[in-house]
Scaffold this motif. Structure first.
Motif, short mmCIF file in Angstrom:
data_model
loop_
_atom_site.label_atom_id
_atom_site.label_comp_id
_atom_site.label_asym_id
_atom_site.label_seq_id
_atom_site.Cartn_x
_atom_site.Cartn_y
_atom_site.Cartn_z
N CYS A 17 0.87 -1.15 -0.04
CA CYS A 17 0.02 0.05 -0.11
C CYS A 17 1.19 0.76 -0.06
N SER A 18 0.44 2.17 -0.60
CA SER A 18 1.41 3.38 -0.41
C SER A 18 0.97 3.90 0.74
N GLU A 19 0.42 4.24 1.77
CA GLU A 19 -0.12 5.08 2.54
C GLU A 19 -0.69 3.93 3.97
N PRO A 20 -0.12 4.54 4.93
CA PRO A 20 -0.63 3.30 6.33
C PRO A 20 -2.57 3.73 6.37
N TYR A 21 -3.34 2.42 6.70
CA TYR A 21 -4.43 2.54 7.06
C TYR A 21 -5.35 1.53 7.73
N GLU A 22 -6.60 1.83 8.40
CA GLU A 22 -6.85 1.45 9.28
C GLU A 22 -7.69 0.12 8.39
N TRP A 23 -8.19 -1.15 9.19
CA TRP A 23 -8.75 -2.22 8.49
C TRP A 23 -9.96 -2.67 9.69
N LYS A 24 -10.85 -2.83 9.48
CA LYS A 24 -12.11 -3.20 10.20
C LYS A 24 -12.29 -4.52 9.64
N ASP A 25 -12.64 -4.46 8.32
CA ASP A 25 -13.77 -6.13 8.39
C ASP A 25 -13.72 -7.27 8.87
N THR A 26 -14.14 -8.05 9.48
CA THR A 26 -13.86 -9.49 10.06
C THR A 26 -14.44 -10.78 9.18
N THR A 27 -14.17 -11.84 9.26
CA THR A 27 -14.69 -12.46 8.56
C THR A 27 -16.43 -13.08 8.89
N GLU A 28 -16.95 -12.56 7.72
CA GLU A 28 -18.93 -12.37 7.82
C GLU A 28 -18.75 -14.07 8.33
N HIS A 29 -19.39 -13.73 9.05
CA HIS A 29 -20.93 -14.35 10.04
C HIS A 29 -20.90 -15.86 9.64
N GLU A 30 -21.41 -16.12 8.20
CA GLU A 30 -21.59 -17.34 6.85
C GLU A 30 -21.00 -18.01 6.70
N TRP A 31 -19.29 -17.62 6.98
CA TRP A 31 -18.09 -17.87 6.38
C TRP A 31 -17.03 -18.44 7.82
N GLU A 32 -17.55 -17.64 8.79
CA GLU A 32 -16.63 -18.17 10.09
C GLU A 32 -16.99 -19.71 10.26
N PHE A 33 -15.62 -20.27 10.59
CA PHE A 33 -15.21 -21.64 10.05
C PHE A 33 -14.63 -22.14 12.18
N ASN A 34 -14.36 -21.16 12.94
CA ASN A 34 -14.22 -21.00 13.99
C ASN A 34 -14.57 -20.36 15.08
N PRO A 35 -16.10 -20.06 15.93
CA PRO A 35 -16.91 -19.01 16.21
C PRO A 35 -16.38 -20.04 18.04
N ALA A 36 -15.65 -20.49 18.50
CA ALA A 36 -15.61 -20.42 19.12
C ALA A 36 -14.56 -19.64 20.16
N VAL A 37 -13.66 -19.17 19.67
CA VAL A 37 -12.10 -18.32 19.62
C VAL A 37 -12.76 -17.28 19.87
N LEU A 38 -14.16 -16.64 19.22
CA LEU A 38 -14.12 -15.34 18.38
C LEU A 38 -13.77 -14.78 20.04
N THR A 39 -13.83 -13.34 19.60
CA THR A 39 -13.89 -12.16 20.48
C THR A 39 -15.05 -11.26 20.48
N LYS A 40 -15.02 -10.60 21.42
CA LYS A 40 -16.25 -9.30 20.99
C LYS A 40 -15.50 -8.00 21.17
N GLY A 41 -15.50 -7.38 20.63
CA GLY A 41 -15.35 -6.02 20.41
C GLY A 41 -13.20 -6.74 20.03
N GLU A 42 -12.78 -4.84 20.12
CA GLU A 42 -11.51 -5.34 20.02
C GLU A 42 -10.83 -5.16 21.15
N LEU A 43 -9.05 -6.16 21.54
CA LEU A 43 -8.58 -6.42 22.09
C LEU A 43 -7.10 -5.72 22.67
N PHE A 44 -6.94 -6.13 20.73
CA PHE A 44 -5.58 -5.62 21.02
C PHE A 44 -5.24 -4.67 19.52
N HIS A 45 -4.24 -3.65 19.53
CA HIS A 45 -3.89 -3.49 18.37
C HIS A 45 -2.10 -3.63 17.62
#
Ligand SMILES: NC(=O)CC[C@H](N)C(=O)O
Length: 461
Positions: free
Chosen positions: A239-267
């Motif tokens: 990429c040419s500039e820094p940017y923030e990424w937000k998208d998570t795996t869409e619910h329909e395609w999630e294959f490991n729901p047990a470990v998912l977290t709600k909200g942001e834990l780490f930067h």
């Protein structure tokens, strides 16, 4: 007239009284493309319009086609493109996608699914991909499965281009997408024979061309005029500039729901050496807020952001061609937890003081067995790389944690004192099996331990 069902098999027992003779290969004629009598018939390659008539003999449908110029035509038999390899071999086939001439390194990929993710994986910059799966294009193109904004590889080499597209998510044919992206395709070549050749000789340079006038010897010379070694391809895809990424795996395609977290834990700050979107989606699903930075972004500025961890992405070409990236990695290791994937793993290996080398034909596919040493757990993994870290060149505090069981090469590293881990393959599994998703969990555990350590240190002080 009888209308054929969408995927009903049409046995071309006879091909009229044509010079082409009998067409023995059965084809699927999609309903939308099928008609009879004097109506027009869009051919399998979508480039010739034929008149077609049909009759039924026994249980076979007989299709008689005539080209619009009146001559009987068999468009699928036409050879209008060539793949010329560095070893002098010439493979005649049928062009699709972009017309023209391109030069690249030829590798084969054995995945059964996911041609679209392969097309848009930036790590394929500078390469042509031979798909060993014989039938490509059948699910078309959809814009949810892209691994980046565009195609990066130079061309694709396939056995059979699907005559029809059948997928509810598809908005475009592969042929139309490749034209739009300026990527060459050659079909109807013996991909099995090409793959066996690459396995014998190692990866070769090749030219794909729709120019039938240039002599093959000249094209062979072109293949020899270029080398992927020592080329900085990362600067062409980052990429040419820094940017923030937000998208998570869409619910329909999630294959490991047990470990998912709600909200942001780490930067986490991710170095973009040609990053695949699904890596970012997986990290976001595991609770990471992500800042993506260009490959040459100064390490000092990354450390100023005071992230919880640093991620080193996949990327194209030779890891020895990007010393500036290795320098950045050297400056961040030991200061923050680091996780590298594929190119990121190779750059981490070099930053530790190790060396990388080129494999004979690399690993590209979705079924590579890996052993995780500490538990002897076996993962079936998705892989795409031509280089590897030489473990003999690594310092003593770096442990080889993962081994590729096909050839014993190093597939993962851990340096506990420097809080850095990496794997040579693709836990984001796009395309591929999901066994290695656990690597993201291991990185998250590292981030948690780092934060707990910081809290303990603060309490003690
Ligand atoms: N997928 C990747 O990151 C590939 C890394 C490197 N370009 C290689 O071929 O080994």
């Amino acid at each position: 007239m009888e209308v054929l069902a969408h995927t009903q098999r049409v046995s071309l027992a006879s091909f009229g009284n044509t010079a082409a003779g009998n067409l023995r290969r059965p084809v699927f004629v999609p309903r939308s493309q099928f008609c009879s009598g004097s109506q027009l018939f869009e051919s399998a390659v979508g480039r010739q319009v034929l008149t077609a008539s049909t009759s039924k003999r026994g249980d076979a449908y007989i299709l008689r086609c005539q080209g619009s110029n009146g001559a009987t035509a068999a468009p699928w038999a036409k050879k209008d493109a060539r793949l010329v390899l560095e070893d002098g071999s010439v493979w005649e086939g049928r062009a699709f996608g972009q017309q023209g001439t391109a030069l690249a390194e030829v590798v084969f990929n054995t995945s059964l699914t996911g041609y679209q993710e392969i097309l848009t994986d930036p790590s394929y910059k500078g390469q042509f991909v031979v798909f060993t799966h014989p039938h490509i294009g059948n699910v078309g193109i959809n814009f949810g499965d892209m691994e980046s904004e565009r195609c990066h590889l130079g061309g694709i080499i396939i056995r059979d281009l699907s005559a029809s597209v059948s997928n509810y998510r598809s908005t475009k044919t592969l042929d139309a997408y490749l034209k739009e992206q300026g990527v060459l395709g050659i079909a109807d070549v013996d991909t099995r024979a090409i793959t066996r050749r690459l396995r014998d000789t190692g990866a070769l340079n090749g030219v794909i061309t729709t120019d039938l006038s240039t002599p093959a010897e000249e094209l062979v010379q072109q293949t020899k005029s270029w080398s992927i070694l020592g080329k900085d391809l990362i600067s062409e895809v980052t990429c040419s500039e820094p940017y923030e990424w937000k998208d998570t795996t869409e619910h329909e395609w999630e294959f490991n729901p047990a470990v998912l977290t709600k909200g942001e834990l780490f930067h986490v700050v991710a170095y973009d050496f040609g990053i695949k979107h699904n890596i970012l989606r997986r990290l976001a699903s595991f609770g990471c807020r992500l800042t993506v930075v260009p490959a040459d972004y100064p390490a000092s500025k990354v450390l100023e952001m005071n992230p919880d961890g640093i991620f080193l992405s996949n990327g194209p070409g030779d890891p020895s061609a990007v010393p500036y990236a290795v320098e950045n990695v050297k400056q961040v290791i030991g200061k923050k937890p680091v996780f590298g994937i594929c190119m990121g793993h190779q750059l981490l290996g070099q930053a530790f003081g190790g060396e990388t080398f080129k494999l004979k034909f690399g690993h590209h596919g979705g079924n590579h067995p890996i052993r995780f040493g500490p538990t002897s757990r076996i993962e079936i993994s998705a892989q795409n790389h031509n280089y590897a870290v030489n473990p003999a060149t690594l310092p003593d505090d770096v442990e080889v944690t993962h081994i590729n069981l096909n050839d014993g090469t190093c597939a993962g590293l851990l340096c506990k004192p420097k809080k850095a881990m990496s794997i040579q393959y693709h836990p984001e599994a796009s395309p591929g099996p999901h066994d290695a998703d656990v690597c993201f969990e291991q990185f998250i555990d590292m981030l948690k331990a780092e934060r707990a350590g910081a809290v303990q240190a603060a309490v003690a002080a």
